[in-house]
Write an enzyme that holds these catalytic residues in place. Structure first.
Site, PDB file in Angstrom:
ATOM      1  N   LYS A 134       0.838  -1.200   0.000  1.00  0.00           N
ATOM      2  CA  LYS A 134       0.000   0.000   0.000  1.00  0.00           C
ATOM      3  C   LYS A 134       0.874   1.252   0.000  1.00  0.00           C
ATOM      4  O   LYS A 134       2.003   1.211   0.499  1.00  0.00           O
ATOM      5  CB  LYS A 134      -0.857   0.032   1.278  1.00  0.00           C
ATOM      6  CG  LYS A 134      -1.994  -0.965   1.301  1.00  0.00           C
ATOM      7  CD  LYS A 134      -2.821  -0.806   2.574  1.00  0.00           C
ATOM      8  CE  LYS A 134      -3.963  -1.800   2.621  1.00  0.00           C
ATOM      9  NZ  LYS A 134      -4.947  -1.633   1.547  1.00  0.00           N
ATOM     10  N   ARG A 157     -10.257 -11.451   1.929  1.00  0.00           N
ATOM     11  CA  ARG A 157     -11.118 -12.498   1.348  1.00  0.00           C
ATOM     12  C   ARG A 157     -10.430 -13.862   1.394  1.00  0.00           C
ATOM     13  O   ARG A 157     -11.085 -14.891   1.453  1.00  0.00           O
ATOM     14  CB  ARG A 157     -11.511 -12.095  -0.083  1.00  0.00           C
ATOM     15  CG  ARG A 157     -10.356 -11.947  -1.016  1.00  0.00           C
ATOM     16  CD  ARG A 157     -10.714 -11.151  -2.263  1.00  0.00           C
ATOM     17  NE  ARG A 157     -10.773  -9.707  -2.020  1.00  0.00           N
ATOM     18  CZ  ARG A 157     -11.049  -8.803  -2.953  1.00  0.00           C
ATOM     19  NH1 ARG A 157     -11.332  -9.188  -4.186  1.00  0.00           N
ATOM     20  NH2 ARG A 157     -11.058  -7.516  -2.656  1.00  0.00           N
TER      21      ARG A 157
HETATM   22  N1  BES Z   1      -8.079  -3.736   4.318  1.00  0.00           N
HETATM   23  C1  BES Z   1      -8.236  -3.354   2.972  1.00  0.00           C
HETATM   24  C2  BES Z   1      -9.530  -2.594   2.709  1.00  0.00           C
HETATM   25  C3  BES Z   1      -9.637  -1.249   3.354  1.00  0.00           C
HETATM   26  C4  BES Z   1      -9.272  -0.119   2.646  1.00  0.00           C
HETATM   27  C5  BES Z   1     -10.108  -1.118   4.630  1.00  0.00           C
HETATM   28  C6  BES Z   1      -9.398   1.121   3.236  1.00  0.00           C
HETATM   29  C7  BES Z   1     -10.227   0.114   5.206  1.00  0.00           C
HETATM   30  C8  BES Z   1      -9.880   1.231   4.505  1.00  0.00           C
HETATM   31  C9  BES Z   1      -8.245  -4.592   2.085  1.00  0.00           C
HETATM   32  O1  BES Z   1      -7.467  -5.639   2.518  1.00  0.00           O
HETATM   33  C10 BES Z   1      -7.679  -4.147   0.768  1.00  0.00           C
HETATM   34  O2  BES Z   1      -6.553  -3.800   0.715  1.00  0.00           O
HETATM   35  N2  BES Z   1      -8.509  -4.164  -0.266  1.00  0.00           N
HETATM   36  C11 BES Z   1      -8.101  -3.734  -1.555  1.00  0.00           C
HETATM   37  C12 BES Z   1      -8.627  -4.708  -2.570  1.00  0.00           C
HETATM   38  C13 BES Z   1      -8.030  -4.536  -3.933  1.00  0.00           C
HETATM   39  C14 BES Z   1      -6.582  -4.944  -3.918  1.00  0.00           C
HETATM   40  C15 BES Z   1      -8.804  -5.385  -4.899  1.00  0.00           C
HETATM   41  C16 BES Z   1      -8.673  -2.344  -1.790  1.00  0.00           C
HETATM   42  O3  BES Z   1      -9.799  -2.076  -1.383  1.00  0.00           O
HETATM   43  O4  BES Z   1      -7.963  -1.518  -2.342  1.00  0.00           O
HETATM   44 MN    MN Z   2      -5.424  -5.415   1.911  1.00  0.00          MN
END
Ligand code: BES
Ligand code: MN
Ligand code: ZN
Length: 485
Positions: A264, A338
């Site tokens: 990230k 997931r």
């Molecule tokens: N934990 C994150 C989702 C999230 C994002 C929670 C912002 C709280 C605030 C999750 O694991 C994630 O990173 N999801 C990705 C999915 C993508 C890679 C398809 C996302 O939402 O960017």
């Molecule tokens: Mn994630």
């Protein structure tokens, strides 16, 4: 004391209470100060408006706070809860140690919510602040006074409100912990503490046990961290079993989400300590369920890992085999929630769940779709969804059902495995839900994406900023309502 707004048409009425509150208010009946306040225009009864009177005639308390209830016909449990919070949060910094909320008999239906609001309003995200005056800004005792009514019923309502809100505050405590304080092992300890305190069974699978079972999806995420993963099960059994039905609550417990190799951006990454809010909601709900004793068996499952990047971390393109036997191509290591939930859902299914509700901070996309006010809910079973929506509404949480048309499933295609862990650019929270559904089916299941609602960036007059404890009240209400179906 809560006073409603005056009806426009009553503006010039000669009503002794100035129309601020109904005639049955014992406090208003005692003196003319309310009428005076009303005529002076200092207080109109607008929602959350507040006025403090010092030693008003006929009242034993040193100070009387009058808070606006808004339009009487619009008043509901939601406003009652918030008013409880608004009062506590306004009075706490003033060194007030005990608070009596005086309700009129007509406001008696909101005792539970008022109690919840006060306990929730008292919570602060200040555990790691060394303000020496912190302890002085704490209210030690909350009382709700209602003249008349059935004392036993009123006491029970207040007690229930306290239990539920304290459980929600436990969830907020857990979410508030930074990842260096709360890793998967610490989440296990928290779950065990809740279970043992209430005589519930708590079973924990460690890495070895999960490897034996074949939880390749969960373990693939965990392998990038030096902190080992766990799968926790807390079980509540009702005094009298109900129809053999068995509700499973499943929570995502990623104690920190760096994104893994698909890392990230650093901006805002610190917030990913709240990626275990679903797990914390399950622990909080189990605590309340253990005390309120609904008539259905409830098992809380918590999949907990840390999504990190070491030399063993899983790579994009890796193919893992889930407990269900399906193979998954990990196209993005940041879609880890997931993956761990896939194995937790299969495990819940194998252990007899007849209904499943999961909560997960699963996608950023849900905030794009719904902002920060509604939980996004997905299902394979409209009946369970309707039950959940009713419970959520009754508990004063906002949930919005999202679509699950078959077409969205088309976004989930892998060239090399049974399914990929991400869909394309569009409908991100829906493809995530479809991924989970592959592991929940055929059991009736509701998935809650709480990524947008589990954290409040700005505090409210009734609630501190930080973890919201969302989903706890809906979970508890769902379990309590079960016997009524
Ligand atoms: N934990 C994150 C989702 C999230 C994002 C929670 C912002 C709280 C605030 C999750 O694991 C994630 O990173 N999801 C990705 C999915 C993508 C890679 C398809 C996302 O939402 O960017
Ligand atoms: Mn994630
Ligand atoms: Zn995550």
């Amino acid at each position: 004391m809560v006073c409603f707004e005056t009806e426009e048409k009553e503006e010039n009425s000669s009503d002794a209470s100035g129309g601020l509150i109904s005639q049955d208010s014992p406090i208003a009946a005692q003196s003319g100060w309310l009428a005076e306040l009303r005529t002076s225009g200092e207080f109109t009864g607008k929602l959350y408006e507040m006025t403090v009177l010092h030693r008003p005639e006929g009242v034993a308390a040193k100070r009387l706070v009058i808070v606006g209830g808004g339009k009487k016909e619009k008043f509901s449990g939601v406003e009652a809860r918030r008013i409880g919070g608004v009062l506590v949060r306004a009075l706490k910094p003033k060194g007030i140690r005990s608070l009596v909320l005086a309700l009129e008999p007509s406001q008696a239906p909101w005792v539970l919510e008022s109690a919840e609001g006060m306990v929730l309003g008292a919570w602060e995200a200040d555990k790691y602040k060394s303000d020496p005056k912190k302890d002085e800004k704490r209210i030690d005792s909350f009382t709700i006074a209602v003249p008349g009514g059935n004392e036993k019923t009123l006491r029970e309502a207040a007690e229930r409100g306290r239990v539920i809100a304290e459980a929600q505050n436990l969830t907020r405590d857990l979410v508030n912990e930074p990842a260096n304080k709360l890793n998967p092992a610490a989440l296990v300890a928290a779950a065990k503490e809740v279970a043992s305190g209430l005589g519930m069974m708590c079973e924990v699978l460690d890495q070895e046990a999960m490897a034996k079972l074949g939880m390749g999806a969960l373990l693939g995420v965990a392998q990038g961290s030096d902190n080992p993963p766990y799968l926790i099960a807390i079980q509540y059994r009702p005094p009298v079993p109900y129809d053999g039905e068995h509700l499973a609550l499943v929570g995502k417990g990623v104690t920190f989400d760096t994104g893994g190799i698909s890392i990230k951006p650093s901006d805002g990454m610190e917030k990913m300590k709240y990626d275990m809010a679903g797990a914390a909601a399950v622990i909080g709900a189990m605590k309340a369920i253990g005390q309120l004793k609904p008539s259905i068996t409830v098992t809380g499952y918590i999949a907990t890992v840390e999504n990190m990047v070491n030399g063993k971390a899983q790579r994009p393109g890796d193919i893992v085999k889930a407990l269900s036997g399906k193979t998954i191509e990990v196209l993005n290591t940041d879609a880890e929630g997931r993956l761990i939930l896939a194995d937790a859902l299969t495990y819940a299914n194998r252990n007899g769940a007849t209904h499943i509700v999961d909560a997960a901070t699963l996608t950023g996309a849900i905030s794009i779709a719904l902002g920060h006010y509604n939980i996004g809910a997905f299902t394979n079973d409209e009946e369970l969804m309707n039950r959940f929506l009713a419970a959520s509404r009754a508990a004063g949480e906002k949930t919005w059902q999202m679509p699950m048309d078959e077409e969205y499933k088309e976004y989930l295609k892998s060239a090399f495995a049974d399914l990929p862990n991400i869909g394309g650019r569009y409908g991100g929270s829906i493809t995530a839900a479809w991924f989970l559904r592959e592991f929940a089916d055929p059991t009736p299941w509701v998935h809650l994406d709480i990524a947008g609602t589990a954290w409040l960036d700005d505090g409210k007059a009734w609630l501190s900023k930080g973890p919201s404890g969302v989903a706890v009240r809906s979970f508890v209400q769902l379990a309590l309502d079960w016997s009524r179906h």
